[in-house]
Design a protein around this motif. Structure first.
Motif, PDB file in Angstrom:
ATOM      1  N   THR A 171      20.617 -53.815 -59.911  1.00 20.49           N
ATOM      2  CA  THR A 171      20.267 -52.284 -60.588  1.00 20.49           C
ATOM      3  C   THR A 171      19.577 -51.833 -58.387  1.00 20.49           C
ATOM      4  N   MET A 172      19.113 -52.985 -58.670  1.00 18.09           N
ATOM      5  CA  MET A 172      17.900 -52.952 -57.365  1.00 18.09           C
ATOM      6  C   MET A 172      19.351 -53.268 -56.118  1.00 18.09           C
ATOM      7  N   VAL A 173      20.440 -53.508 -56.145  1.00 14.95           N
ATOM      8  CA  VAL A 173      21.815 -53.323 -54.905  1.00 14.95           C
ATOM      9  C   VAL A 173      21.868 -51.816 -54.727  1.00 14.95           C
ATOM     10  N   GLN A 174      22.602 -51.788 -56.449  1.00 18.62           N
ATOM     11  CA  GLN A 174      22.672 -50.209 -56.761  1.00 18.62           C
ATOM     12  C   GLN A 174      22.038 -48.726 -55.755  1.00 18.62           C
ATOM     13  N   THR A 175      20.866 -49.167 -56.072  1.00 18.73           N
ATOM     14  CA  THR A 175      19.991 -48.673 -55.242  1.00 18.73           C
ATOM     15  C   THR A 175      20.556 -47.522 -53.455  1.00 18.73           C
ATOM     16  N   SER A 176      20.754 -48.799 -53.233  1.00 20.86           N
ATOM     17  CA  SER A 176      21.463 -48.684 -51.875  1.00 20.86           C
ATOM     18  C   SER A 176      22.726 -48.574 -51.867  1.00 20.86           C
ATOM     19  N   VAL A 177      23.652 -49.313 -52.715  1.00 22.08           N
ATOM     20  CA  VAL A 177      24.893 -49.535 -52.162  1.00 22.08           C
ATOM     21  C   VAL A 177      25.214 -48.905 -53.527  1.00 22.08           C
ATOM     22  N   PRO A 178      25.374 -47.802 -53.705  1.00 20.55           N
ATOM     23  CA  PRO A 178      26.260 -47.206 -55.179  1.00 20.55           C
ATOM     24  C   PRO A 178      27.663 -47.534 -54.405  1.00 20.55           C
TER      25      PRO A 178
ATOM     26  N   ALA B 287      25.403 -49.282 -45.836  1.00 14.81           N
ATOM     27  CA  ALA B 287      23.949 -49.054 -46.373  1.00 14.81           C
ATOM     28  C   ALA B 287      22.411 -50.264 -46.293  1.00 14.81           C
ATOM     29  N   ALA B 288      23.150 -51.539 -45.835  1.00 15.24           N
ATOM     30  CA  ALA B 288      21.508 -52.425 -45.203  1.00 15.24           C
ATOM     31  C   ALA B 288      21.732 -51.411 -43.925  1.00 15.24           C
ATOM     32  N   ALA B 289      21.850 -51.313 -43.181  1.00 13.24           N
ATOM     33  CA  ALA B 289      21.821 -50.955 -41.619  1.00 13.24           C
ATOM     34  C   ALA B 289      20.617 -49.550 -41.890  1.00 13.24           C
ATOM     35  N   VAL B 290      21.353 -48.755 -43.011  1.00 16.10           N
ATOM     36  CA  VAL B 290      20.739 -47.478 -43.565  1.00 16.10           C
ATOM     37  C   VAL B 290      19.088 -47.887 -43.929  1.00 16.10           C
ATOM     38  N   LEU B 291      19.110 -49.305 -45.229  1.00 13.85           N
ATOM     39  CA  LEU B 291      17.611 -49.544 -45.756  1.00 13.85           C
ATOM     40  C   LEU B 291      16.920 -50.035 -44.353  1.00 13.85           C
ATOM     41  N   LEU B 292      17.399 -50.317 -43.901  1.00 11.35           N
ATOM     42  CA  LEU B 292      16.607 -51.476 -42.451  1.00 11.35           C
ATOM     43  C   LEU B 292      15.966 -50.017 -41.687  1.00 11.35           C
ATOM     44  N   ALA B 293      16.707 -49.104 -40.881  1.00  9.27           N
ATOM     45  CA  ALA B 293      16.281 -48.387 -39.857  1.00  9.27           C
ATOM     46  C   ALA B 293      15.117 -47.932 -40.956  1.00  9.27           C
ATOM     47  N   GLU B 294      15.630 -47.039 -42.388  1.00  7.30           N
ATOM     48  CA  GLU B 294      14.572 -46.191 -42.982  1.00  7.30           C
ATOM     49  C   GLU B 294      13.668 -47.233 -42.540  1.00  7.30           C
ATOM     50  N   GLN B 295      13.066 -48.113 -43.810  1.00  7.03           N
ATOM     51  CA  GLN B 295      12.320 -49.177 -43.719  1.00  7.03           C
ATOM     52  C   GLN B 295      11.568 -49.102 -41.994  1.00  7.03           C
ATOM     53  N   ARG B 296      11.907 -49.426 -41.190  1.00  7.43           N
ATOM     54  CA  ARG B 296      11.702 -49.568 -39.930  1.00  7.43           C
ATOM     55  C   ARG B 296      10.561 -48.078 -39.221  1.00  7.43           C
ATOM     56  N   ALA B 297      11.170 -47.219 -39.946  1.00 10.40           N
ATOM     57  CA  ALA B 297      11.337 -45.558 -39.749  1.00 10.40           C
ATOM     58  C   ALA B 297       9.906 -45.359 -40.214  1.00 10.40           C
ATOM     59  N   THR B 298       9.876 -45.587 -41.614  1.00 11.84           N
ATOM     60  CA  THR B 298       8.404 -45.997 -42.477  1.00 11.84           C
ATOM     61  C   THR B 298       7.033 -46.253 -41.894  1.00 11.84           C
ATOM     62  N   ALA B 299       7.722 -48.204 -40.944  1.00 10.93           N
ATOM     63  CA  ALA B 299       7.247 -48.320 -40.720  1.00 10.93           C
ATOM     64  C   ALA B 299       6.070 -48.116 -39.951  1.00 10.93           C
TER      65      ALA B 299
END
Length: 135
Positions: A74-81, A120-132
């Motif tokens: 379920t956790m993986v599916q949130t960023s990797v449909p 998906a991992a690259a997008v997730l990390l970019a989003e986390q960095r932008a949020t931080a």
């Protein structure tokens, strides 16, 4: 993985990928040993991206394993449909979990699940960095 999705850089770095993955599995699980195998399939049409993991251990509680696998999926599916658990089997001495990833969207072929995960991992990390940074 399908051969067309394993480009030159992937092929040049397979040994490093295998070593890193084996070390990560051992570190995260506390296992004494881990063995990683990579299969690059030349089949036509290209097969979907598949991953399987087998754990040799006795005393595994099937309900706890199934719950943990579902939580992780379920956790993986949130960023990797397109990520799906296709099998989860627990016996007295062995647990096997298999997953398949079908790439989503118009930019990647459906069999490029390995590339879909990387993107998906690259997008997730970019989003986390932008949020931080925004904090």
């Amino acid at each position: 993985m399908a051969s067309p999705t394993a480009g030159r850089a992937t092929r040049l770095n397979l040994d490093e990928y295998i070593d890193t993955t084996e070390n990560a599995i051992a570190a995260f699980t506390g296992a004494e040993t881990a063995k990683v195998l990579v299969n690059i399939s030349p089949a036509t049409p290209p097969p979907p991206f598949r991953v399987a993991m087998t754990v040799l251990a006795s005393g595994m509680d099937p309900s706890r394993v199934h719950a943990a696998v579902q939580t992780a999926a379920t956790m993986v599916q949130t960023s990797v449909p397109g990520f799906e658990i296709t099998s989860c089997t627990v016996t007295d001495e062995k647990t096997t979990v298999a997953a398949e990833v079908t790439a989503q969207g118009a930019r990647l072929p459906r069999h490029a699940g390995n590339l879909h995960i990387i993107n998906a991992a690259a997008v997730l990390l970019a989003e986390q960095r932008a949020t931080a940074k925004a904090r």
